[in-house]
Write a protein that holds these residues in place. Sequence first.
Motif, PDB file in Angstrom:
ATOM      1  N   SER A  72      -7.771  -1.074  -6.894  1.00 16.98           N
ATOM      2  CA  SER A  72      -7.590  -2.464  -6.574  1.00 16.98           C
ATOM      3  C   SER A  72      -6.379  -2.624  -5.800  1.00 16.98           C
ATOM      4  CB  SER A  72      -7.635  -3.232  -7.734  1.00 16.98           C
ATOM      5  OG  SER A  72      -6.539  -3.061  -8.369  1.00 16.98           O
ATOM      6  N   ASP A 132      -6.246   4.930  -2.493  1.00 15.76           N
ATOM      7  CA  ASP A 132      -7.059   3.964  -2.981  1.00 15.76           C
ATOM      8  C   ASP A 132      -6.693   3.982  -4.620  1.00 15.76           C
ATOM      9  OD1 ASP A 132      -8.885   2.137  -4.296  1.00 15.76           O
ATOM     10  OD2 ASP A 132     -10.442   3.351  -3.042  1.00 15.76           O
ATOM     11  N   SER A 141      -4.431   5.499   3.727  1.00 13.80           N
ATOM     12  CA  SER A 141      -3.866   4.519   2.437  1.00 13.80           C
ATOM     13  C   SER A 141      -4.402   4.998   1.271  1.00 13.80           C
ATOM     14  CB  SER A 141      -4.356   3.222   2.907  1.00 13.80           C
ATOM     15  OG  SER A 141      -3.674   2.631   3.964  1.00 13.80           O
ATOM     16  N   ILE A 163       0.846  -1.138   0.178  1.00 14.36           N
ATOM     17  CA  ILE A 163       0.108   0.108  -0.083  1.00 14.36           C
ATOM     18  C   ILE A 163       0.722   1.312   0.045  1.00 14.36           C
ATOM     19  CG2 ILE A 163      -2.070  -0.938   0.973  1.00 14.36           C
ATOM     20  CD1 ILE A 163      -1.253   0.339   3.658  1.00 14.36           C
TER      21      ILE A 163
END
Length: 128
Positions: free
Chosen positions: A80, A77, A75, A54
């Motif tokens: 996926s 995005d 985090s 990530i």
Amino acid sequence: MSRKEIQRAYQDVVSADLSNAAGFTSSAITVNQVDGLFAVVEWSGGTGVTGTLIVQARVGEPLVDSNDKISSWISLDFGSPITISGASGSHVIEIITTKFTQYRFAYTYTAGSAGSLDIRHTAKTVGA
């Protein structure tokens, strides 16, 4: 008429051992006044390697003696998960516009043994 000037890119490499069950988190990378980020993620030498990478970011200016002017890590995005699996492979991460001041990489181990991960990342500034 003004012309855009591309400044020399900043580049660094983050390396990690994929067999570490604790995973890893890279150091914070400061990207103030940077227009774009690009990273190539490559791994090799693993056996049954599975995990997730990530990209985390935060905003604000850390003070010399305190962190009370800086946000928590969030985090990013990408639609996926960035999955690390198999004996070898690669991913490309491109962030065209940055609004945050720092970012870092974090790897969550799921399974596997041996193997190494290298993340070559660069940042660029486009002048006015």
